[in-house]
Motif scaffolding. Structure first.
Motif, PDB file in Angstrom:
ATOM      1  N   LYS A 194      42.549 -29.756 -14.159  1.00  9.12           N
ATOM      2  CA  LYS A 194      42.278 -29.544 -15.574  1.00  9.12           C
ATOM      3  C   LYS A 194      43.577 -29.338 -16.342  1.00  9.12           C
ATOM      4  O   LYS A 194      43.779 -29.864 -17.429  1.00  9.12           O
ATOM      5  CB  LYS A 194      41.376 -28.316 -15.724  1.00  9.12           C
ATOM      6  N   PHE A 209      39.700 -26.390 -23.741  1.00  4.62           N
ATOM      7  CA  PHE A 209      39.777 -27.563 -22.880  1.00  4.62           C
ATOM      8  C   PHE A 209      38.872 -28.637 -23.435  1.00  4.62           C
ATOM      9  O   PHE A 209      37.701 -28.393 -23.716  1.00  4.62           O
ATOM     10  CB  PHE A 209      39.354 -27.186 -21.456  1.00  4.62           C
ATOM     11  N   GLY A 245      46.150 -23.932 -23.289  1.00  5.83           N
ATOM     12  CA  GLY A 245      45.076 -24.180 -22.334  1.00  5.83           C
ATOM     13  C   GLY A 245      43.847 -23.314 -22.533  1.00  5.83           C
ATOM     14  O   GLY A 245      43.047 -23.151 -21.627  1.00  5.83           O
ATOM     15  N   LEU A 246      43.696 -22.731 -23.725  1.00  6.63           N
ATOM     16  CA  LEU A 246      42.497 -21.927 -23.964  1.00  6.63           C
ATOM     17  C   LEU A 246      41.305 -22.819 -24.293  1.00  6.63           C
ATOM     18  O   LEU A 246      40.170 -22.502 -23.998  1.00  6.63           O
ATOM     19  CB  LEU A 246      42.732 -20.966 -25.134  1.00  6.63           C
ATOM     20  N   HIS A 291      29.666 -25.703 -20.365  1.00  2.57           N
ATOM     21  CA  HIS A 291      29.694 -24.238 -20.371  1.00  2.57           C
ATOM     22  C   HIS A 291      31.097 -23.700 -20.607  1.00  2.57           C
ATOM     23  O   HIS A 291      31.274 -22.524 -20.815  1.00  2.57           O
ATOM     24  CB  HIS A 291      29.147 -23.687 -19.052  1.00  2.57           C
ATOM     25  N   LEU A 292      32.099 -24.570 -20.566  1.00  2.00           N
ATOM     26  CA  LEU A 292      33.464 -24.108 -20.812  1.00  2.00           C
ATOM     27  C   LEU A 292      33.955 -24.552 -22.180  1.00  2.00           C
ATOM     28  O   LEU A 292      35.108 -24.420 -22.495  1.00  2.00           O
ATOM     29  CB  LEU A 292      34.410 -24.650 -19.734  1.00  2.00           C
ATOM     30  N   GLN A 293      33.057 -25.097 -22.973  1.00  2.90           N
ATOM     31  CA  GLN A 293      33.523 -25.541 -24.281  1.00  2.90           C
ATOM     32  C   GLN A 293      33.467 -24.413 -25.287  1.00  2.90           C
ATOM     33  O   GLN A 293      32.578 -23.587 -25.292  1.00  2.90           O
ATOM     34  CB  GLN A 293      32.706 -26.737 -24.753  1.00  2.90           C
ATOM     35  N   SER A 294      34.470 -24.404 -26.128  1.00  4.40           N
ATOM     36  CA  SER A 294      34.526 -23.383 -27.160  1.00  4.40           C
ATOM     37  C   SER A 294      35.456 -23.923 -28.213  1.00  4.40           C
ATOM     38  O   SER A 294      36.001 -24.995 -28.073  1.00  4.40           O
ATOM     39  CB  SER A 294      35.112 -22.104 -26.586  1.00  4.40           C
TER      40      SER A 294
END
Lengths: 813, 222
Positions: free
Chosen positions: A479, A710, A707-708, A722-725
């Motif tokens: 990543k 992605f 890298g906060l 689930h890692l999207q923000s």
């Protein structure tokens, strides 16, 4: 003849064999290279700068390596270019030299476009010369990179002026700090003229470099540039506002017709799309002879356009800064700039795309998109006459880039903090890095910041028993490697035809505004949206010609300080200068401005107070560029709000700014209370910045680089939902729960330096304080205020309580 | 109920039932003694951290503190989580949260399953949560996402927000409740969840939420 001379002699002979005459700066550069020095070559594009440094680098490698002609087994020269597109041209030039110089050297290109097989090949069989980008240089630092880079003798930063003043320069600084410890190479930059040449050399070479060993070589090349404004025939009918300039498209046609090749530069990609359409519409015969070139169009299409232009198959290319570089070896005949170039250097650089032959005159046509830009054109001419060129302020203390770099090292062979700390500190960017800040960064990548949590499951970089910092998770490493770089853009979706065929990439934000079946223009074609599937936008050719034009974020640069200064002079002297075609043309408009309000002289500061059905407006005209105006407007709003509780919306352009409120603005009272004082400036600035969105916007890039945020794997983002923000969410939680986070603080520091341009803002206020204030009450909008009034992009500033505001607001439709 | 410690309660009704809209981004149904919490997305911070993204851990704790304050002041008989209670697979935050729930033995805890609630059923059960697909309370059907039904549907899922504009072209984006004739949409309770702009229809009653208050903004139309 000493040893070095014999090498220079051999290069000279090579030049003569080509019937070329080596220029003095080329020979000088070779001498310095052979003497083992590092330095900066100040030469414009298209002057033989590549051969100056490349030949120097080769000669110097050869001198050190006796059996060189047998071939070297390791990488010797790393050539870093800011633009992928340039790498091809440079590789061709370098290969041509190596071959005819009798060297059996391999010249390879490693950029984001290089496929995996080729990368693997380069790894196993290192080329002697590698042409790459700052981002790819970081990617090269994968497992075993020290061995790969151990014989590097030369690192060249081509078009260094393009990197200066960006975070990509910080990327390169950090990569250089590592390579210097591995192989102590000579470092050379090649740069067009900047206002801060000496500083730019310091940035490149780092603070550990001994300046006495570093040289600056200046290519003395007289290049005449003349600027011709395209003047609307009836200036009264030419719009007061606007950034498109389509109204003047007709006057461009004769220029296109008489010239064999033309570049039309626009400031944004949507503007390029629209101009391309418009030209075809006016002159359908141009079909097949005109093309579009911008950063969102696929690489293949862009390559084709570049080739077609130079082989004469195309007459005209409408482009953005995507062609600022990249036509180094092949000039075109005519250059047109649509709209403000915002700075003298950028304008000159574009002008330099024509008339590459030494001594030839470069002509650039300036097409104003609104009437007031005629003033800017006059100012540009003055600036060029004076030989002025802007500075580029280097980024310092960019913790986002540092975080990224350390994780990059941790994903490859790992690192030991003690040695890396001194390397990092040797860069210009991080020379002031403190021990505490360093510890914070280490903590951030290992424990996710100071954790108050009893259980901390944070996992990124781990500290091995031997003290080495490493990333052990393959998922995290992969990543991370996908997000290396310092250019952050919106999530990009690929635009493809249903039957296949890649057109380019487009911002998600634009596509999300469209519905299935809507038509839009992209890459010069009318397209219909069929569906969006994962990261792919499927389209077909639309029968409708009335689609939306895709818009892109960004591209709102401020007018440079230098150009601003000339602009103020032009405005001040507009009444007295008689020989300027631009000023003659704009006279009627200035006359209207004078009748309704005033045209400020150099010792005057103009303020206009108007009321319309939108509310109460105050306009001020510092002529300092949009960024300084944003800061000034915030301060003025803040100071006004201390007189009474009031909300403003703020709009700015490069000439001035507007405060708009639903209540009368106590401007007279504020002026009496010393509205423009420098006292408490910092305090007022802090007070007002916290109230607006600047820091939040800055944080977008920081969050991406560190890298906060992605963006997902290319082509498959579903799994990582689930890692999207968004950076916005991060900004809010940092503000609420971790406000001493260095990345969060960095957003505010960047605002001071690059957004508000504090230094420039101070000097603007100092100037205003010394000017006499001219407060006018025009009965209707003036030519000066109209472009700002028409601008719909606004900031908010308020000291009212939220509930007070809500009571006065309505639901957005 | 003792609502003194809460900031604002706005009482209204849906489908003939009373409903209290709370500025803590929750709703309460007095007839059914049920406190409704939609889209808490607990564990999201830890999920990010576990994957190497350093979100600050304080937000989850703050979210639980707000929930605690709500339960203590409303003393509801039922606590209904309207889906997306927990953001991801189990992590340390889940342990923290299930410990937290154990303190409230008097409350019946129900989870209406949402798309994010991927933990195994027994894990929810161990925490005292009764798992259902939807919940019928009189004329009201509570679900995570909208469902076709003859009942009045209350759901969350979309994290609704509205945009308010004022003179001088000021604008504000705020989380909201949207109460319509056939359905009601609840705001997301979580701290790190994001908002989606919605356009209420002409028949909708819209309530904007600020940190201190709930405002009826339905009348604020042109």
């Amino acid at each position: 003849m000493n040893n070095n001379d014999s090498y220079v002699q051999s290069a000279l002979e090579w030049f003569y064999s080509k019937d070329w005459t080596p220029l003095p700066f080329q020979i000088e550069t070779w001498d310095h290279c052979l003497a083992g020095r590092s330095g900066l070559l100040n030469a414009p594009t298209g002057t033989g700068k590549t051969y100056a440094v490349f030949v120097g680098a080769v000669l110097s490698c050869l001198r050190r390596q006796k059996d060189a002609h047998e071939g070297l087994s390791q990488l010797r020269i790393v050539w870093v270019t800011p633009v992928r597109a340039l790498s091809r041209d440079i590789a061709i030039a370098c290969r041509a030299f190596c071959e005819s110089f009798g060297l059996n050297w391999m010249v390879a290109v490693r950029t984001g476009d290089t496929d995996n097989a080729e990368r693997m090949h380069q790894r196993r069989y290192p080329p002697q010369v590698l042409i790459t980008t700052p981002e790819s240089l970081h990617l090269i630092m994968a497992k075993g990179y020290e061995k790969y880079l151990k014989d590097v003798e030369f690192v060249v930063a081509d078009e260094w002026h393009e990197l200066m003043g960006s975070k990509r320069a910080v990327l390169l600084e950090l990569a250089l700090s590592r390579i210097k410890s591995i192989s102590t190479p000579q470092i050379w930059g090649i740069s067009a003229t900047l206002g801060n040449m000496e500083e730019s050399m310091d940035v490149l070479l780092g603070t550990d470099h001994h300046r006495k060993d570093a040289v600056m070589v200046k290519a003395v090349i007289e290049k005449k540039v003349s600027v011709v404004s395209i003047i609307p025939s009836e200036v009264e009918k030419y719009p007061w506002a606007g950034n498109l300039g389509i109204g003047l498209a007709d006057s461009l046609i004769p220029l296109l017709e008489k010239s064999s090749s033309t570049l039309v530069f626009t400031n944004t990609r949507s503007q390029a799309e629209i101009w391309y359409q418009k030209l075809l519409e006016i002159k359908p015969e141009l079909a097949g002879l005109i093309a579009l070139h911008h950063g969102s169009i696929s690489r293949e299409l862009r390559d084709w356009v570049e080739d077609a232009l130079h082989s004469g198959r195309l007459k005209c290319v409408v482009c953005t800064s995507s062609l600022d570089l990249g036509v180094d070896f092949r000039p075109v005949e005519t250059i047109v700039q649509v709209g403000s170039p915002k700075g003298i250097a950028r304008f000159l650089q574009r002008a330099g795309r024509s008339g590459h032959q030494p001594g030839a005159e470069s002509v650039i046509y300036f097409l104003p998109t609104n009437a007031l830009q005629l003033l800017e054109s006059a100012a540009l001419k003055k600036g060029i006459e004076h030989g002025d060129v802007e500075e580029r302020v280097p980024y310092i203390r960019s913790f986002d880039v540092l975080v990224q770099y350390l994780v990059t090292l941790a994903t490859s062979d790992g690192f030991f903090p003690e040695s890396i700390f001194s390397e990092v500190k040797s860069t210009f960017s991080f020379s002031s890095l403190s021990d505490d800040e360093w510890s914070w960064v280490l903590q951030f990548i290992t424990t996710g910041g100071p954790s108050l949590h009893a259980y901390n499951e944070f996992k990124k970089v781990e500290i091995m028993p031997d003290g080495c910092y490493r990333v052990t998770s393959r998922a995290i490493a992969m990543k991370h490697r996908l997000s290396i770089g310092a250019i952050v853009s919106d999530t990009m979706l690929q635009v493809k035809f249903q039957r296949g065929g890649y057109l380019g990439s487009i911002e998600e934000a634009f596509i999300s505004k469209l519905s299935i079946g809507d038509s839009f223009w992209f890459a010069g074609r009318p397209l219909e949206l069929i569906r969006v599937k994962e990261m792919i936008v499927q389209v077909k050719v639309s029968p409708s010609k009335n689609g939306k034009f895709s818009t892109w974020m960004g591209g709102r640069m401020p007018l440079s300080a230098m150009l601003s200064e000339h602009l103020r002079m032009v405005v001040s002297e507009s009444a007295t200068i008689a020989d300027s075609p631009e000023l003659n043309a704009i006279k009627p408009i200035l006359e209207t401005q004078r009748q309704l309000s005033a045209v400020p002289r150099n010792d005057e500061f103009l303020i206009e107070s108007i009321s319309t059905r939108d509310g109460y407006h105050i306009y001020m005209y510092p002529f300092e560029g949009r960024f300084v105006h944003e800061g000034l407007a915030a301060i003025i709003a803040f100071r006004l709000s201390r007189i009474k509780s009031i909300s403003f919306s703020i709009a700015v352009n490069d000439y001035g700014f507007e405060l708009l409120s639903d209540q009368p603005i106590p401007i007279e009272q504020a002026i009496d209370a010393n509205l423009f004082t420098l006292d408490n400036l910092l305090f007022d600035l802090q007070g007002s910045i916290n109230h607006n969105e600047m820091a939040r916007r800055r944080f977008r890039d920081i969050a991406g680089i560190a890298g906060l945020v992605f963006k997902g794997f290319p082509g498959r983002n579903i799994k990582d939902k689930h890692l999207q923000s968004s950076s916005q969410l991060f900004f809010d939680v940092f503000r609420d729960y971790e406000c001493d986070n260095l990345l969060y603080k960095q957003a505010f520091q960047e605002i001071m330096e690059f957004q508000i341009e504090e230094v420039r803002l101070r000097s603007a206020l100092r100037r205003i304080e010394s000017q006499s204030l001219k407060l006018q009450y025009p009965v209707r909008p003036t030519p000066f205020c109209f472009p700002i009034l028409a601008d719909r992009l606004r900031e908010r500033f308020s000291t009212e309580k939220v509930d007070e505001m809500i009571k006065k607001m309505i639901l957005s439709k | 109920m003792n609502a003194d410690s809460l900031k604002t309660i706005l009482n209204t009704e849906v489908a003939g039932c009373q409903i209290s809209l709370l500025s803590e981004k929750a709703a309460y149904l007095p007839e059914f003694d049920a406190l409704l919490i939609a889209d808490a997305h607990l564990g999201k911070i830890d999920h990010f951290r576990k994957h190497g993204i350093a979100a600050p851990p304080g937000a989850d704790v703050a979210c639980m503190q707000r929930l605690e304050r709500l339960i203590e002041s409303m003393k509801p008989g039922k606590l209904v989580f309207m889906g997306d209670l927990f953001h991801s697979a189990a992590n340390a935050s889940w342990d923290l949260f299930s410990d937290f729930l154990k303190d409230f033995t008097q409350v019946k805890k129900i989870l209406v399953k949402g798309n994010h609630d991927i933990l195994p059923e027994e894990i929810f059960g161990d925490a005292g949560l009764h798992l259902v697909e939807s919940l019928q309370l009189g004329p009201l059907l509570l679900s995570h996402a909208p469902v076709e039904s003859n009942s009045y549907n209350i759901y969350g899922h979309i994290h609704p927000a509205i945009k308010l504009v004022g003179k001088g072209r000021v604008s504000l984006k705020l989380p909201c409740f949207i109460l319509g004739n056939r359905r009601a949409i609840l705001p997301s309770f979580g701290e790190f969840t994001g908002l989606a702009l919605v356009k209420p229809s002409i028949t909708d009653r819209t309530y904007a939420i600020t940190p201190d208050a709930v405002f009826d903004v339905s009348a604020s139309r042109d």
